[in-house]
Design a protein around this motif. Sequence first.
Motif, mmCIF file in Angstrom:
data_model
loop_
_atom_site.group_PDB
_atom_site.id
_atom_site.type_symbol
_atom_site.label_atom_id
_atom_site.label_comp_id
_atom_site.label_asym_id
_atom_site.label_seq_id
_atom_site.Cartn_x
_atom_site.Cartn_y
_atom_site.Cartn_z
ATOM 1 N N MET A 153 0.851 -1.174 0.000
ATOM 2 C CA MET A 153 0.000 0.000 0.000
ATOM 3 C C MET A 153 0.897 1.237 0.000
ATOM 4 N N THR A 154 0.641 2.144 -0.885
ATOM 5 C CA THR A 154 1.444 3.366 -0.966
ATOM 6 C C THR A 154 0.731 4.478 -0.213
ATOM 7 N N ARG A 155 1.551 5.341 0.387
ATOM 8 C CA ARG A 155 0.971 6.464 1.122
ATOM 9 C C ARG A 155 0.753 7.629 0.179
ATOM 10 N N ARG A 156 -0.328 8.296 0.400
ATOM 11 C CA ARG A 156 -0.576 9.487 -0.410
ATOM 12 C C ARG A 156 0.042 10.694 0.291
ATOM 13 N N LYS A 157 0.336 11.702 -0.440
ATOM 14 C CA LYS A 157 0.876 12.939 0.138
ATOM 15 C C LYS A 157 -0.254 13.707 0.796
ATOM 16 N N LEU A 158 0.100 14.363 1.908
ATOM 17 C CA LEU A 158 -0.903 15.163 2.604
ATOM 18 C C LEU A 158 -1.142 16.475 1.849
ATOM 19 N N HIS A 159 -2.392 16.914 1.877
ATOM 20 C CA HIS A 159 -2.724 18.219 1.304
ATOM 21 C C HIS A 159 -2.188 19.300 2.245
ATOM 22 N N PRO A 160 -1.987 20.510 1.753
ATOM 23 C CA PRO A 160 -1.430 21.579 2.596
ATOM 24 C C PRO A 160 -2.263 21.855 3.846
ATOM 25 N N GLU A 161 -3.601 21.788 3.745
ATOM 26 C CA GLU A 161 -4.421 22.046 4.937
ATOM 27 C C GLU A 161 -4.277 20.911 5.960
ATOM 28 N N GLU A 162 -4.049 19.672 5.467
ATOM 29 C CA GLU A 162 -3.845 18.540 6.382
ATOM 30 C C GLU A 162 -2.497 18.662 7.110
ATOM 31 N N GLU A 163 -1.477 19.128 6.354
ATOM 32 C CA GLU A 163 -0.164 19.330 6.975
ATOM 33 C C GLU A 163 -0.235 20.397 8.050
ATOM 34 N N GLU A 164 -0.974 21.482 7.797
ATOM 35 C CA GLU A 164 -1.115 22.559 8.773
ATOM 36 C C GLU A 164 -1.832 22.059 10.020
ATOM 37 N N LEU A 165 -2.892 21.281 9.842
ATOM 38 C CA LEU A 165 -3.625 20.710 10.969
ATOM 39 C C LEU A 165 -2.710 19.785 11.789
ATOM 40 N N TRP A 166 -1.913 18.969 11.111
ATOM 41 C CA TRP A 166 -0.998 18.055 11.808
ATOM 42 C C TRP A 166 0.030 18.841 12.623
ATOM 43 N N ARG A 167 0.564 19.909 12.085
ATOM 44 C CA ARG A 167 1.552 20.709 12.815
ATOM 45 C C ARG A 167 0.949 21.317 14.069
ATOM 46 N N ARG A 168 -0.300 21.822 13.975
ATOM 47 C CA ARG A 168 -0.951 22.399 15.152
ATOM 48 C C ARG A 168 -1.176 21.348 16.242
ATOM 49 N N VAL A 169 -1.627 20.160 15.832
ATOM 50 C CA VAL A 169 -1.864 19.091 16.811
ATOM 51 C C VAL A 169 -0.547 18.655 17.440
ATOM 52 N N ALA A 170 0.485 18.481 16.626
ATOM 53 C CA ALA A 170 1.770 18.017 17.128
ATOM 54 C C ALA A 170 2.420 19.031 18.055
ATOM 55 N N SER A 171 2.189 20.341 17.839
ATOM 56 C CA SER A 171 2.806 21.357 18.699
ATOM 57 C C SER A 171 2.163 21.395 20.083
ATOM 58 N N LYS A 172 0.920 20.912 20.225
ATOM 59 C CA LYS A 172 0.224 20.956 21.506
ATOM 60 C C LYS A 172 0.330 19.647 22.301
ATOM 61 N N THR A 173 0.947 18.623 21.748
ATOM 62 C CA THR A 173 1.026 17.333 22.457
ATOM 63 C C THR A 173 2.270 17.246 23.310
ATOM 64 N N GLU A 174 2.201 16.398 24.335
ATOM 65 C CA GLU A 174 3.349 16.144 25.206
ATOM 66 C C GLU A 174 3.648 14.647 25.175
ATOM 67 N N ARG A 175 4.895 14.306 25.374
ATOM 68 C CA ARG A 175 5.289 12.895 25.408
ATOM 69 C C ARG A 175 4.707 12.228 26.647
ATOM 70 N N LEU A 176 4.261 10.978 26.500
ATOM 71 C CA LEU A 176 3.778 10.237 27.657
ATOM 72 C C LEU A 176 4.945 9.828 28.564
ATOM 73 N N HIS A 177 6.022 9.407 27.963
ATOM 74 C CA HIS A 177 7.210 8.983 28.712
ATOM 75 C C HIS A 177 8.387 9.799 28.208
ATOM 76 N N PRO A 178 8.629 10.936 28.824
ATOM 77 C CA PRO A 178 9.734 11.767 28.317
ATOM 78 C C PRO A 178 11.074 11.065 28.509
ATOM 79 N N GLN A 179 11.901 11.157 27.491
ATOM 80 C CA GLN A 179 13.232 10.552 27.554
ATOM 81 C C GLN A 179 14.235 11.623 27.955
ATOM 82 N N PRO A 180 15.257 11.227 28.735
ATOM 83 C CA PRO A 180 16.266 12.230 29.106
ATOM 84 C C PRO A 180 17.038 12.668 27.871
ATOM 85 N N LYS A 181 17.494 13.877 27.944
ATOM 86 C CA LYS A 181 18.254 14.416 26.826
ATOM 87 C C LYS A 181 19.572 13.686 26.712
#
Length: 197
Positions: free
Chosen positions: A1-29
């Motif tokens: 199965m091949t992945r389709r490319k995201l549309h620009p509005e989908e990419e923008e939505l993904w960036r907003r969601v990803a910027s507001k999430t936190e890791r469940l198990h933060p790893q040390p730097k």
Amino acid sequence: MTRRKLHPEEEELWRRVASKTERLHPQPKFDPEDFVTQTPAPGPRPKPTFDAVRTLTPSMPSRPTTSVSLTPSITDQVRAQPIQMDRKAFDQLKRGKLRPEGKLDLHGMTLDRAHPALTRFVLGAQSQGKRLVLVVTGKGKNRDDGGPIPVRHGVLRHQVPQWLSMQPLASAVLQVTPAHLRHGGGGAYYVYLRRNR
């Protein structure tokens, strides 16, 4: 199965969601300084002792000990005995085609009661001219409580073939073999007797 490319509005939505999430198990730097080790000077290594090995692995869970027996089972030992009787009759015996002329049930007996009962039964059956008898020992109960001295599983099942190979029974017994399933399987033995002379 091949992945389709995201549309620009989908990419923008993904960036907003990803910027507001936190890791469940933060790893040390990652700090490369933490992983720098000093190499020891070459030299003879000390041999680890039993105590050193035990102290290195204190968190290992203890496993229950299992007994390993290198001797074959009593059923295999009896089956491995050479055939003393007629081969055709032996094959019929193994397939359960021969019908025993007598039966002794040793269930629930102690060794002190079972041995004389077996002796009386076998010698009596031979004196009556019987050729094939069935001795039922049962498969035995597992009574090993894990103590320092192991308890054999199925004491009568292990002891009866030994009694049959000793005098006075050895002179009366021609062949001993595990019974067919229809006559008790692993909890019984066919005892083929010599002709009474």
